[in-house]
Motif scaffolding. Sequence first.
Motif, PDB file in Angstrom:
ATOM      1  N   ILE A 144       0.984  -1.084   0.166  1.00  0.00           N
ATOM      2  CA  ILE A 144      -0.272  -0.139  -0.256  1.00  0.00           C
ATOM      3  C   ILE A 144       1.164   0.816   0.016  1.00  0.00           C
ATOM      4  N   LYS A 145       1.482   0.968   0.563  1.00  0.00           N
ATOM      5  CA  LYS A 145       2.609   2.819   0.642  1.00  0.00           C
ATOM      6  C   LYS A 145       3.083   3.190  -0.299  1.00  0.00           C
ATOM      7  N   ASN A 146       3.101   2.044  -1.108  1.00  0.00           N
ATOM      8  CA  ASN A 146       4.245   2.482  -2.069  1.00  0.00           C
ATOM      9  C   ASN A 146       3.605   3.171  -3.221  1.00  0.00           C
ATOM     10  N   PRO A 147       2.612   2.554  -3.859  1.00  0.00           N
ATOM     11  CA  PRO A 147       1.813   3.611  -4.762  1.00  0.00           C
ATOM     12  C   PRO A 147       1.125   4.564  -3.796  1.00  0.00           C
ATOM     13  N   LEU A 148       1.326   4.588  -2.622  1.00  0.00           N
ATOM     14  CA  LEU A 148       0.410   6.123  -1.938  1.00  0.00           C
ATOM     15  C   LEU A 148       1.724   6.968  -2.574  1.00  0.00           C
ATOM     16  N   GLY A 149       2.727   6.988  -1.803  1.00  0.00           N
ATOM     17  CA  GLY A 149       4.047   7.588  -1.954  1.00  0.00           C
ATOM     18  C   GLY A 149       3.918   8.008  -3.430  1.00  0.00           C
ATOM     19  N   GLY A 150       3.976   6.917  -4.704  1.00  0.00           N
ATOM     20  CA  GLY A 150       4.062   7.750  -6.031  1.00  0.00           C
ATOM     21  C   GLY A 150       2.481   8.526  -6.239  1.00  0.00           C
ATOM     22  N   ILE A 151       1.295   7.763  -5.633  1.00  0.00           N
ATOM     23  CA  ILE A 151       0.040   8.847  -5.937  1.00  0.00           C
ATOM     24  C   ILE A 151       0.211  10.488  -5.148  1.00  0.00           C
ATOM     25  N   VAL A 173      -6.708  17.523  -1.612  1.00  0.00           N
ATOM     26  CA  VAL A 173      -8.018  15.887  -1.337  1.00  0.00           C
ATOM     27  C   VAL A 173      -7.343  15.069  -1.451  1.00  0.00           C
ATOM     28  N   ILE A 174      -6.731  14.659  -2.699  1.00  0.00           N
ATOM     29  CA  ILE A 174      -5.568  13.546  -3.286  1.00  0.00           C
ATOM     30  C   ILE A 174      -4.502  13.585  -2.275  1.00  0.00           C
ATOM     31  N   ILE A 175      -3.537  14.828  -1.767  1.00  0.00           N
ATOM     32  CA  ILE A 175      -2.351  14.279  -0.668  1.00  0.00           C
ATOM     33  C   ILE A 175      -3.107  14.081   0.707  1.00  0.00           C
ATOM     34  N   GLU A 176      -4.272  14.836   1.489  1.00  0.00           N
ATOM     35  CA  GLU A 176      -4.909  14.575   1.956  1.00  0.00           C
ATOM     36  C   GLU A 176      -5.244  13.000   2.633  1.00  0.00           C
ATOM     37  N   GLU A 177      -6.064  12.490   1.478  1.00  0.00           N
ATOM     38  CA  GLU A 177      -6.479  11.081   1.629  1.00  0.00           C
ATOM     39  C   GLU A 177      -4.975  10.118   2.104  1.00  0.00           C
ATOM     40  N   ALA A 178      -3.868   9.831   0.703  1.00  0.00           N
ATOM     41  CA  ALA A 178      -2.614   9.358   0.937  1.00  0.00           C
ATOM     42  C   ALA A 178      -2.078   9.607   2.569  1.00  0.00           C
ATOM     43  N   ASP A 179      -1.937  11.117   3.024  1.00  0.00           N
ATOM     44  CA  ASP A 179      -1.225  11.056   4.343  1.00  0.00           C
ATOM     45  C   ASP A 179      -2.466  10.212   5.722  1.00  0.00           C
ATOM     46  N   ARG A 180      -3.639  10.243   5.334  1.00  0.00           N
ATOM     47  CA  ARG A 180      -4.762   9.582   5.696  1.00  0.00           C
ATOM     48  C   ARG A 180      -4.272   8.111   6.026  1.00  0.00           C
ATOM     49  N   LEU A 181      -4.092   7.595   5.016  1.00  0.00           N
ATOM     50  CA  LEU A 181      -4.076   5.880   4.650  1.00  0.00           C
ATOM     51  C   LEU A 181      -2.332   5.719   4.889  1.00  0.00           C
ATOM     52  N   ARG A 182      -1.058   6.569   4.867  1.00  0.00           N
ATOM     53  CA  ARG A 182       0.212   6.478   4.719  1.00  0.00           C
ATOM     54  C   ARG A 182      -0.512   6.274   7.181  1.00  0.00           C
ATOM     55  N   ASN A 183      -0.838   7.257   7.019  1.00  0.00           N
ATOM     56  CA  ASN A 183      -0.847   6.862   8.832  1.00  0.00           C
ATOM     57  C   ASN A 183      -1.332   5.992   9.663  1.00  0.00           C
ATOM     58  N   LEU A 184      -3.127   5.259   8.758  1.00  0.00           N
ATOM     59  CA  LEU A 184      -3.341   4.171   8.991  1.00  0.00           C
ATOM     60  C   LEU A 184      -2.677   3.844   9.343  1.00  0.00           C
TER      61      LEU A 184
END
Length: 361
Positions: A144-151, A173-184
Amino acid sequence: MTIDDTLHRLLLDNLTTATLLLDAELRLEYMNPAAEMLLAVSGQRSHGQFISELFTESQEALCALRQAVEEAHPFTKREAQLTSLAGQTLTVDYAVTPILARNRTLLLLEVHPRDRLLRITKEEAQLSKQETTKMLVRGLAHEIKNPLGGIRGAAQLLARELPEPGLRDYTDVIIEEADRLRNLVDRMLGSNKLPSLAPTNIHEVLERVASLVEAESQGGVVLVRDYDPSIPDVLIDREQMIQAVLNIVRNAMQALASQPDQRLGRITLRSRTLRQFTIGHTRHRLVAKMEIIDNGPGIPADLQDTLFYPMVSGRPDGTGLGLAITQTIISQHQGLIECESHPGHTVFSIFLPLEQGATAT
């Protein structure tokens, strides 16, 4: 008493197996020290007492003992539930052997406690499942974290190229949701920080949690303290242990708040010491036991076996990470956490070694 009798008594006294001798009326003739320790009674004071005065079991078991006397037929019972005079429930295997001696029938009972073995088996199964789950979570987190960093990086680059500033709301919104998923995902993995151990009074931990609960509940929960002040300092990471206990207490508060009736919730913080307690394959001479008890609706039976797994929650809005983090912290302290729950009574028990001198079993 003859030399042979003295030798036989010496052998029985030194057996580690709990051994009792009953007469034909099922009254106690003899009990060795191992049986005294198991049942928490004195053999000398209990001499002549009926077996049900030493511990209680089913009426069916008494009938089987009487039948063994009448028919001189030995038998074995597995995982029987005995209740001692002190109110402690014991899971035991016991073998009954009729003996004809001096024209009368006696019953020899050999009692093997199973609680410790059952706990070890349960712990091993629980830890094995949790380790498997952690490996799956780590693998999933990596994917999950690898593509999140790219997104996230692509969204940042796109934001720079947008012709109108108002369009950046979408990339934000894209950046905030990517950060939220990374924190989760990071929370699912838990902290990699090793505990910073120092001698600590566990009541400091419980009192810190109690002060937070009182502030958060604002009188909505009755908090009961039941401490054993004789417990010595424990080698723990104070902040991590506060987090572990607080996760359990907050779950209890949320469970109490969800009760359909208006009964006032009660949470009890209790501390005790236990002797000769086994954690995993290690027997500890002394452990500290912290209990968090609530009178809430209880934990659903279908969740109790997976309670400490990540992403398992009994609440629609729960993340299922609090108890998983608690279990990780307790494991890092070489401790054990257990839970027993039924409607109106839920107990989380945390066991922490008090002595370094432990022996493998």
